[in-house]
Design an enzyme around this catalytic site. Structure first.
Site, PDB file in Angstrom:
ATOM      1  N   SER A 112       0.811  -1.221   0.000  1.00  0.00           N
ATOM      2  CA  SER A 112       0.000   0.000   0.000  1.00  0.00           C
ATOM      3  C   SER A 112       0.841   1.267   0.000  1.00  0.00           C
ATOM      4  CB  SER A 112      -0.902  -0.001   1.228  1.00  0.00           C
ATOM      5  OG  SER A 112      -0.102  -0.002   2.394  1.00  0.00           O
ATOM      6  N   CYS A 113       2.164   1.152   0.128  1.00  0.00           N
ATOM      7  CA  CYS A 113       2.948   2.378   0.358  1.00  0.00           C
ATOM      8  C   CYS A 113       3.865   2.809  -0.779  1.00  0.00           C
ATOM      9  CB  CYS A 113       3.766   2.208   1.623  1.00  0.00           C
ATOM     10  SG  CYS A 113       2.728   1.878   3.035  1.00  0.00           S
ATOM     11  N   PHE A 114       4.704   1.893  -1.277  1.00  0.00           N
ATOM     12  CA  PHE A 114       5.742   2.330  -2.219  1.00  0.00           C
ATOM     13  C   PHE A 114       5.165   3.081  -3.421  1.00  0.00           C
ATOM     14  CE2 PHE A 114       9.395  -0.862  -1.119  1.00  0.00           C
ATOM     15  CZ  PHE A 114       9.503  -0.257   0.123  1.00  0.00           C
TER      16      PHE A 114
END
Ligand code: UGA
Length: 435
Positions: free
Chosen positions: A262-264
Site C-alpha cells: 500500500s505504500c511504495f
C-alpha cells in the site's frame, strides 16, 4: 485504528502506557475492545489481548476521550487521488474532530502527525485546521509534531519495538520535548537515536526512505533483467557480493516480480506529483516506478519463452499477496501479471494461503481459485511463483511434474534452487544460465 494506529497503540499499551484507540468504525472498535486484531499481523493479537486485559488499552468511537490523554497521534490513511497526488481528506477531517474535542481542554495537549504526509502538510494543512477547530494557537498550550513511522507489514510489532531511529519534526522545543519524553518512557534504555528537525524535514524523511527502498528494488530488478541475457550469471550472487559493501548493504536486493503493497507506489506517486508541482521533474523516481510496472512484462516474457504463445494456455499463479505472511493484495505484482496474462488469452488458476478472500472480492472474475497449490497445478501448462510463501518453497520438482499437463515453471521470486528443477522447463528472474 488502521494498520499504523493499531500497531502503535498496541505497542504503547504493552509497555505500560495507558492508551486509547479511536476510530469511526464501530465494528472495528468492538473487536479491539475484545482484544481481537481486526487485521492480520504477527504478534498483534496476543499483544492486544494482554493490553486489554490489563486495562492499558481502551478503544472507542468517541473522539472526546482525547481529553483524557496528554498526546494524540493522527494515524489516518493518506490515499492517492487519480493524478497520484495525496488525498488529505481524512487528515483534515480527523484533525478537525480532534481539535473540536480539545476546545475546552485546559492542560497542554500534543498532536502528533504520524500519517505519511507530503512535506508542508503539518504546518500548512494540519496546523490551520487544528487552530481553527480548537480556537487555540499552536505554541505554549497546544503542541504539534510530525513523527513518521517506518513499520513493515508482517514485522510491524517487532519494527515498532526495535526502530533504528525516531524522527521528530517540530516548530518548538516544548512539543519535541514531550514527544521525546514519551518515547523515553516507552523504550527506556533501548531508546534509539532521536533525530529532531523541522516538520518538513521529518515529512520528507518518510518519502525519501520509501523512495530509496523502492529504487533499490527496481535497481536489482534491472540487474536481474540484464543478468537473464548473460549465460552463467545469477543475480542473487551479484546481490550477495555487492551487498557486502557497507555503502550498498545487503537488504532490499532481492530481485523479483516488482514491489507491491500500500505504500511504495502511493508514496512515490505523491512525491513525484508534489515535486513536479514545485517545478522539478524527479526522473530517477519516475524510472523506479516505470521499471516496477514493466517488471510484470519480464515475468510474462519468461512464461512465453518456455511455454510459447499463451492464448488458451492454463497458467497457475502461485501466490497472490504482495509479499509473504500477509493477506494484503494492494498493488501486488500478481495483479499486474494476471492482467497481462488475461490480455494474452491465458486461462488462469490461482492459489494463495491467505490472500484468496481479498483477491476473490476484487478480481474473482479474472481467475479461478483453488484450495491448495496442487489443485492450481493440476492440468496446468505453466506455473508462475509470484509470492515467496514458505508453503510454496516446500514443493518439489516431482509435485509439479505429477500435477501439470506440461511441467513448465517460472520462479519470479527465486524461492527454488534451479539444479533441483532440472527435469522441468524452468526459468527464474535474474538467472542467466537457464532463461
Ligand atoms: C514499506 C517500508 O519497508 C516500510 O519501512 C514503511 O513503513 C512502509 O512501506 C510504509 O510506508 O508504511 P511494506 O509496504 O510493509 O513496508 O513492505 P516491504 O517489506 O517494504 O515490501 C514492499 C515490496 O517490495 C514487497 O512487494 C516486497 O516483495 C518487495 N521487495 C522487497 C522486493 O521485491 N525485494 C526486496 O529485496 C525487498
Amino acid at each position: 485504528m488502521g494498520y499504523v494506529g493499531l500497531c502503535t497503540a498496541a505497542t504503547f499499551a504493552s509497555c505500560g502506557i495507558p492508551t486509547i484507540g479511536i476510530d469511526i468504525d464501530e465494528n472495528r472498535i468492538q473487536q479491539i475492545r475484545k482484544g481481537q486484531a481486526p487485521i492480520h499481523e504477527p504478534q498483534l493479537d496476543l499483544m492486544l489481548k494482554k493490553a486489554v486485559k490489563r486495562n492499558l488499552l481502551d478503544a472507542t468511537t468517541d473522539v472526546s476521550r482525547v481529553t483524557d490523554t496528554r498526546s494524540s497521534f493522527l494515524t489516518v490513511g493518506t490515499p492517492s487521488q487519480p493524478d497520484g497526488s495525496i488525498d488529505l481528506t481524512f487528515v483534515k477531517k480527523a484533525t478537525e474532530e480532534l481539535g473540536t474535542a480539545l476546545q475546552n481542554k485546559e492542560d497542554y495537549h500534543l498532536v502528533v502527525v504520524k500519517s505519511t504526509v507530503i512535506p508542508g502538510t503539518t504546518n500548512n494543512t494540519v496546523k490551520p485546521v487544528l487552530e481553527q477547530s480548537t480556537g487555540k494557537i499552536v505554541g505554549p498550550s497546544l503542541g504539534l509534531c510530525a513523527n513518521p513511522e517506518f513499520l513493515k507489514e508482517g514485522t510491524a510489532i517487532s519494527d515498532a519495538l526495535h526502530p533504528d531511529k525516531i524522527v521528530i519534526g517540530s516548530n518548538d522545543k516544548k512539543s519535541a520535548a514531550q514527544l521525546t519524553r514519551l518515547y523515553r518512557e516507552f523504550y527506556r534504555s533501548r531508546l534509539p537515536p532521536v533525530i529532531t528537525t523541522t516538520p518538513e524535514t521529518a515529512e520528507l524523511v518518510k518519502y525519501a526512505s520509501n523512495a530509496f527502498l523502492a529504487t533499490k528494488v527496481s535497481f536489482i530488478n534491472t540487474i536481474a533483467n540484464i543478468s537473464q541475457h548473460i549465460p552463467g550469471v545469477d543475480v542473487n550472487q551479484v546481490a550477495e557480493a555487492i551487498g557486502r559493501d557497507p555503502r550498498i548493504g545487503p537488504l532490499f536486493l532481492k530481485a523479483g516480480p516488482g514491489y507491491g503493497g500500500s505504500c511504495f507506489h502511493k508514496d512515490l506517486q505523491a512525491l513525484i506529483n508534489h515535486s513536479q508541482l514545485q517545478g522539478y521533474d524527479p526522473l530517477l523516481l519516475k524510472a523506479t516506478e516505470k521499471t516496477n510496472e514493466e517488471q510484470a512484462d519480464r515475468v510474462v516474457e519468461l512464461a512465453e519463452k518456455l511455454a510459447g504463445p499463451l492464448d488458451q494456455k492454463r497458467i497457475a499463479i502461485l501466490g497472490l499477496a504482495f509479499k509473504k505472511d500477509t493477506d494484503d493484495i494492494r498493488e501486488a505484482s500478481s495483479i499486474r501479471v494476471i492482467d497481462r496474462l488475461s490480455k494474452k488469452g491465458a486461462r488462469l488458476v490461482g492459489y494463495d494461503p491467505m490472500a484468496m478472500p481479498n483477491f476473490e472480492r476484487i478480481f474473482g472474475d479474472m481467475i479461478e481459485l483453488t484450495k491448495d497449490p496442487l489443485g492450481a497445478l493440476r492440468g496446468a501448462d505453466c506455473a508462475i511463483v509470484m509470492t515467496e510463501w514458505d508453503e510454496l518453497r516446500k514443493l518439489k520438482a516431482k509435485d509439479y511434474i505429477a500435477q501439470m499437463r506440461q511441467p513448465i515453471l517460472v520462479d519470479a521470486r527465486r524461492i527454488y534452487n534451479a539444479p533441483e528443477f532440472k527435469e522441468l522447463k524452468f526459468a527464474a528472474i535474474g538467472l542467466g544460465s537457464v532463461a
